[in-house]
Design a protein around this motif. Structure first.
Motif, short mmCIF file in Angstrom:
data_model
loop_
_atom_site.label_atom_id
_atom_site.label_comp_id
_atom_site.label_asym_id
_atom_site.label_seq_id
_atom_site.Cartn_x
_atom_site.Cartn_y
_atom_site.Cartn_z
N UNK A 1 76.66 77.23 30.73
CA UNK A 1 77.25 77.02 29.39
C UNK A 1 78.06 75.73 29.35
N UNK A 2 78.77 75.43 30.44
CA UNK A 2 79.61 74.24 30.48
C UNK A 2 80.82 74.37 29.59
N UNK A 3 81.40 73.23 29.21
CA UNK A 3 82.53 73.23 28.30
C UNK A 3 83.88 73.34 28.97
N UNK A 4 83.97 73.11 30.28
CA UNK A 4 85.25 73.16 30.98
C UNK A 4 85.49 71.83 31.69
N UNK A 5 86.77 71.62 32.07
CA UNK A 5 87.16 70.32 32.63
C UNK A 5 87.40 70.35 34.13
N UNK A 6 87.56 71.55 34.69
CA UNK A 6 87.93 71.65 36.10
C UNK A 6 87.50 73.01 36.63
N UNK A 7 87.16 73.04 37.92
CA UNK A 7 86.83 74.31 38.56
C UNK A 7 87.82 74.59 39.69
N UNK A 8 88.43 75.78 39.67
CA UNK A 8 89.24 76.29 40.78
C UNK A 8 88.46 77.44 41.39
N UNK A 9 88.14 77.35 42.67
CA UNK A 9 87.22 78.30 43.28
C UNK A 9 87.80 78.85 44.59
N UNK A 10 87.85 80.18 44.69
CA UNK A 10 88.24 80.82 45.94
C UNK A 10 87.13 80.61 46.96
N UNK B 1 77.56 74.51 45.95
CA UNK B 1 76.17 74.10 45.78
C UNK B 1 75.73 74.25 44.33
N UNK B 2 76.09 75.39 43.73
CA UNK B 2 75.74 75.62 42.33
C UNK B 2 76.45 74.62 41.42
N UNK B 3 77.72 74.36 41.70
CA UNK B 3 78.49 73.43 40.87
C UNK B 3 77.90 72.02 40.94
N UNK B 4 77.49 71.59 42.13
CA UNK B 4 76.89 70.28 42.29
C UNK B 4 75.56 70.19 41.54
N UNK B 5 74.87 71.31 41.45
CA UNK B 5 73.58 71.33 40.75
C UNK B 5 73.75 71.27 39.24
N UNK B 6 74.69 72.06 38.70
CA UNK B 6 74.82 72.18 37.24
C UNK B 6 75.87 71.24 36.64
N UNK B 7 76.98 71.02 37.34
CA UNK B 7 78.08 70.22 36.77
C UNK B 7 78.63 69.26 37.82
N UNK B 8 77.84 68.31 38.29
CA UNK B 8 78.27 67.44 39.39
C UNK B 8 79.45 66.54 39.05
N UNK B 9 79.70 66.31 37.77
CA UNK B 9 80.78 65.40 37.38
C UNK B 9 82.10 66.11 37.10
N UNK B 10 82.11 67.45 37.15
CA UNK B 10 83.34 68.20 36.89
C UNK B 10 84.10 68.39 38.20
N UNK B 11 85.39 68.06 38.23
CA UNK B 11 86.18 68.21 39.46
C UNK B 11 86.14 69.65 39.98
N UNK B 12 86.04 69.77 41.30
CA UNK B 12 85.89 71.08 41.96
C UNK B 12 86.97 71.18 43.03
N UNK B 13 87.89 72.16 42.89
CA UNK B 13 88.97 72.33 43.85
C UNK B 13 88.87 73.72 44.46
N UNK B 14 88.84 73.77 45.79
CA UNK B 14 88.91 75.05 46.47
C UNK B 14 90.36 75.53 46.47
N UNK B 15 90.55 76.78 46.10
CA UNK B 15 91.87 77.41 46.12
C UNK B 15 91.73 78.67 46.95
N UNK B 16 92.16 78.61 48.21
CA UNK B 16 91.85 79.69 49.14
C UNK B 16 93.05 80.07 49.98
N UNK B 17 93.04 81.33 50.40
CA UNK B 17 94.11 81.79 51.29
C UNK B 17 93.85 81.40 52.72
N UNK B 18 92.61 81.30 53.11
CA UNK B 18 92.25 80.95 54.48
C UNK B 18 91.16 79.87 54.43
N UNK B 19 91.49 78.74 55.02
CA UNK B 19 90.51 77.65 55.05
C UNK B 19 90.89 76.71 56.18
N UNK B 20 90.09 76.74 57.23
CA UNK B 20 90.38 75.90 58.38
C UNK B 20 90.19 74.43 58.08
#
Length: 291
Positions: free
Chosen positions: A52-61, A74-93
């Protein structure tokens, strides 16, 4: 004050934990960030939102029960490669975080360090805007170059550009009419192409244009091997470049047929004049005899 405070942003938040979703929303609101959050918990919901699109930023666990953050990226790069993508996680080495950035994520924020969220969001938007401006500038330049090429290639003559050393750097496609492989001329100058008699005058004219900036017109002889005596009306002019050395532009129009027609007309006029003079002389002689 946030860089994005004046505009309401739409954020797509992939998070299955309601408490974490509420924590993120409160953090964004507490920092004065005007935003509307679209939440999703599953792969299906996330992929539908991407389509659907229509958003400016992705916050992803990064860790979800049946859907990994890596798959989400991978999905975000396929559908919305120009939208900023930020991982927001409790555990991430550290190694995982570095790999995610290599794979296309804009940034990552640990839930234990939520004070980094707003700076990460602002930086992501700034980088995205710079990327959009860069792409817009590149597109505008590509369109400008395409228009220039179409215009120059459709001129009824040979167009060219030379550098400050008088070597060709660009030739219009009509050069193919007189040179089998115009690309072989790139990087060379008139000395490698024009007849010896024309080389000196051509060099003097081009150096004068480069030094004075004033355009110049002249006629020159050059052409294919089967007709090296073709004559051209050559117009040369200076191309100014900000912070770079000026270049030399030019257009050559084939005037051989016009000159030949003029010469033929002059010869025909001379023949007619001689014929009239001859007939007048005969008439004068005949009148003298009658007298």
């Amino acid at each position: 004050m946030s860089d994005t405070e004046s505009t309401e942003l739409v954020i797509l938040h992939l998070e299955d934990n309601p408490m974490d979703r509420e924590m993120v929303q409160k953090k964004l609101e507490s920092e004065g960030l005007k935003c509307r959050i679209l939440t999703c918990e599953t792969k299906e919901q996330f992929e539908n939102a991407l389509q659907r699109g229509g958003f400016d930023l992705m916050l992803v666990d990064y860790q979800l029960p049946s859907f990994s953050g890596k798959d989400a990226l991978v999905l975000a790069q396929k559908h919305c490669p120009d939208v900023p993508f930020i991982f927001l996680s409790g555990v991430m080495g550290e190694e995982t975080a570095i790999d995610s950035l290599k794979d296309g994520a804009t940034d990552y924020v640990l839930k234990q360090r939520m004070e980094r969220l707003i700076p990460a969001v602002n930086r992501a938007f700034k980088e995205a805007e710079e990327h959009r401006q860069r792409e817009a500038a590149e597109l505008a330049q590509a369109r400008s170059e395409a228009r220039f090429r179409v215009f120059m290639d459709n001129l009824p003559g040979l167009a060219f550009i030379k550098d400050k050393d008088r070597n060709w750097v660009w030739l219009s496609h009509r050069w193919e009419d007189i040179v089998e492989n115009p690309d072989q001329l790139i990087g060379t100058g008139n000395d490698d192409f024009l007849p010896p008699a024309t080389v000196i005058s051509s060099r003097e004219i081009e150096e004068r244009v480069l030094q004075s900036g004033m355009p110049a017109d002249n006629t020159e002889k050059f052409g294919p091997k089967d007709d090296p005596e073709r004559q051209w009306l050559m117009t040369r002019f200076l191309i100014e470049q900000p912070n770079e050395s000026p270049m030399l532009g030019g257009v050559a129009f084939d005037i051989t047929d016009r000159i030949r027609a003029q010469l033929n007309l002059a010869a025909e006029k001379d023949r007619l004049r001689q014929l009239v003079e001859h007939n007048m002389a005969i008439l004068a002689e005949h009148e003298t005899r009658l007298a």
